[in-house]
Design a protein around this motif. Structure first.
Motif, mmCIF file in Angstrom:
data_model
loop_
_atom_site.group_PDB
_atom_site.id
_atom_site.type_symbol
_atom_site.label_atom_id
_atom_site.label_comp_id
_atom_site.label_asym_id
_atom_site.label_seq_id
_atom_site.Cartn_x
_atom_site.Cartn_y
_atom_site.Cartn_z
ATOM 1 N N ALA A 1 0.614 -1.459 0.375
ATOM 2 C CA ALA A 1 -0.055 -0.293 -0.065
ATOM 3 C C ALA A 1 0.778 0.689 0.144
ATOM 4 O O ALA A 1 0.466 2.155 -0.768
ATOM 5 C CB ALA A 1 -0.822 0.014 0.766
ATOM 6 N N ASN A 2 2.361 1.216 0.417
ATOM 7 C CA ASN A 2 2.663 2.260 0.565
ATOM 8 C C ASN A 2 3.250 2.801 -1.024
ATOM 9 O O ASN A 2 3.382 3.581 -1.291
ATOM 10 C CB ASN A 2 3.507 2.458 1.837
ATOM 11 C CG ASN A 2 3.518 2.701 3.437
ATOM 12 O OD1 ASN A 2 2.296 3.212 3.840
ATOM 13 N ND2 ASN A 2 3.897 1.600 3.564
ATOM 14 N N LYS A 3 3.947 1.835 -0.918
ATOM 15 C CA LYS A 3 4.564 1.468 -2.587
ATOM 16 C C LYS A 3 3.485 2.577 -3.673
ATOM 17 O O LYS A 3 3.818 3.140 -4.070
ATOM 18 C CB LYS A 3 4.934 0.424 -3.333
ATOM 19 C CG LYS A 3 6.132 0.169 -2.479
ATOM 20 C CD LYS A 3 7.374 -0.945 -2.643
ATOM 21 C CE LYS A 3 8.878 -1.575 -2.041
ATOM 22 N NZ LYS A 3 9.377 -2.515 -2.474
ATOM 23 N N GLY A 4 1.992 1.470 -3.499
ATOM 24 C CA GLY A 4 1.281 1.839 -4.329
ATOM 25 C C GLY A 4 0.453 4.175 -4.155
ATOM 26 O O GLY A 4 0.177 4.665 -5.127
ATOM 27 N N PHE A 5 0.571 4.127 -2.798
ATOM 28 C CA PHE A 5 0.777 5.762 -2.479
ATOM 29 C C PHE A 5 2.061 6.097 -3.179
ATOM 30 O O PHE A 5 1.492 7.073 -3.866
ATOM 31 C CB PHE A 5 0.658 5.660 -1.164
ATOM 32 C CG PHE A 5 0.214 7.049 -0.804
ATOM 33 C CD1 PHE A 5 -0.787 7.690 -0.655
ATOM 34 C CD2 PHE A 5 1.514 7.609 -0.161
ATOM 35 C CE1 PHE A 5 -0.721 8.802 -0.045
ATOM 36 C CE2 PHE A 5 1.875 9.007 0.514
ATOM 37 C CZ PHE A 5 0.900 10.339 -0.150
ATOM 38 N N ASN A 6 2.980 6.078 -3.011
ATOM 39 C CA ASN A 6 3.935 7.054 -3.754
ATOM 40 C C ASN A 6 3.937 6.769 -4.909
ATOM 41 O O ASN A 6 3.804 7.930 -5.983
ATOM 42 C CB ASN A 6 5.447 6.119 -2.714
ATOM 43 C CG ASN A 6 6.178 6.558 -1.732
ATOM 44 O OD1 ASN A 6 4.957 7.740 -0.900
ATOM 45 N ND2 ASN A 6 6.108 5.871 -0.893
ATOM 46 N N ILE A 7 3.659 5.937 -5.799
ATOM 47 C CA ILE A 7 4.582 5.677 -7.067
ATOM 48 C C ILE A 7 3.342 6.701 -7.599
ATOM 49 O O ILE A 7 2.873 6.945 -8.886
ATOM 50 C CB ILE A 7 4.576 4.382 -7.718
ATOM 51 C CG1 ILE A 7 5.770 3.810 -7.700
ATOM 52 C CG2 ILE A 7 4.023 4.251 -8.989
ATOM 53 C CD1 ILE A 7 5.021 1.840 -7.567
#
Length: 335
Positions: free
Chosen positions: A202-208
């Motif tokens: 989820a955090n990588k999804g948010f950042n990307i």
């Protein structure tokens, strides 16, 4: 105490001892990739429920916390404990192969769950959802929504890939990309403007997604390798003040995969369009049932490979009798 009472007590003790021995007849080792992901929490619950249904099985439960080396070490330890069978949810399809082959040498049958090992017959049973089909259906869902919006299949789409190197991540991406390319042949105004791996995180999804929202003014839809990717993407959209309700021409279509509690909640609130739900609870219970069959000599009942059913969930059907019959595992695990 008379002789009859003594005999009865002795018989009772023998029966208890036999029952205890039976309960420890077969020890099953479980290794899941991580418990940080709700899908694997559901899978673990399903395995535990399956074990409880078979009194002759005992479970040793481990989680690799997302690290392939940790998983190798944990499974090696299970092999050294001479478990009767292994249920593995590999972090990486290739890196797990040597340890699976080591289990084979020791005569320990390996059952892979949701994610497989890249060695074919080294696994007795590989039970998964048809991940290629999940990716394909994700592309088709986006195409259908764009056609409703514009009257034709056109628009700008982002692909947030899952964890590549896993069978689930690789095959979902194959299904999506192949179907999207096929759709583009007849619909040249359908554009894939970005493709990046968010690794089921989820955090990588948010950042990307935050970066892509800054780079692209017009985004129509985001395909997500799982619901964690989708949750991160939704958070980024809201933070960038780019959220519009479903039905609004500026709404960014979001579809995920898995059917997590967060995904179900977002669909009910109208924040997420759909998820292609799996059911890790029932799938894991079936894996345990196959272990039981195999250990009792019923090898003909255990298929080498099987696809477990999945279901497209939207706000229109999420609380329907059909969805409840399939099983909203995200609701069950969150209770």
């Amino acid at each position: 105490m008379n002789k009859l009472a003594i005999a009865a007590m002795a018989a009772s003790c023998m029966a208890m001892a036999a029952g205890q021995a039976k309960a420890a007849d077969y020890v099953v080792g479980l290794s899941v990739a991580t418990l940080a992901n709700p899908f694997f929490q559901g899978m673990t619950q399903g395995v535990k429920k399956g074990i409880a249904a078979h009194p002759d099985l005992k479970l040793i439960n481990t989680s690799a916390n997302g690290d392939a080396n940790t998983q190798t070490n944990q499974v090696t330890d299970l092999i050294n404990q001479h478990v009767a069978a292994l249920i593995l949810n590999p972090i990486n399809a290739n890196s797990i192969v040597p340890i699976v082959k080591e289990a084979n040498k020791k005569g320990i049958p390996v059952f892979t769950l949701d994610r497989g090992a890249a060695c074919g017959s080294c696994q007795v049973n590989f039970l998964e959802t048809n991940n290629v089909e999940l990716g394909k259906e994700g592309a088709d869902f986006i195409a259908d929504q764009l056609k409703k919006r514009y009257g034709s299949i056109k628009g700008n789409v982002i692909d947030l890939e899952g964890l590549l190197g896993t069978t689930a991540g690789d095959e979902r991406e194959k299904g999506f990309s192949d179907e999207f390319a096929a759709l583009q042949k007849d619909n040249p105004d359908l554009k894939l403007i970005a493709r990046q791996a968010a690794d089921f995180d989820a955090n990588k999804g948010f950042n990307i997604t935050t970066q892509l929202l800054a780079a692209h003014k017009d985004i129509d839809a985001i395909f997500n390798g799982n619901d964690d990717n989708a949750v991160g993407a939704m958070r980024a959209i809201r933070q960038a003040n780019r959220f519009y309700p479903i039905g609004n021409p500026k709404h960014i279509i979001i579809i995920g995969i898995d059917g997590t509690e967060q995904g179900l909640s977002a669909i009910r609130k109208g924040q997420m369009d759909a998820t292609l739900s799996q059911n890790p609870l029932t799938m894991a219970e079936q894996s345990v049932a196959y272990v039981e069959d195999y250990l009792h000599g019923k090898k003909d009942l255990v298929p080498a490979h099987q696809y477990w059913p999945h279901m497209l969930l939207t706000k229109a059907n999420i609380d329907s009798p059909e969805a409840k019959a399939y099983g909203l595992w995200g609701d069950e695990v969150s209770q």
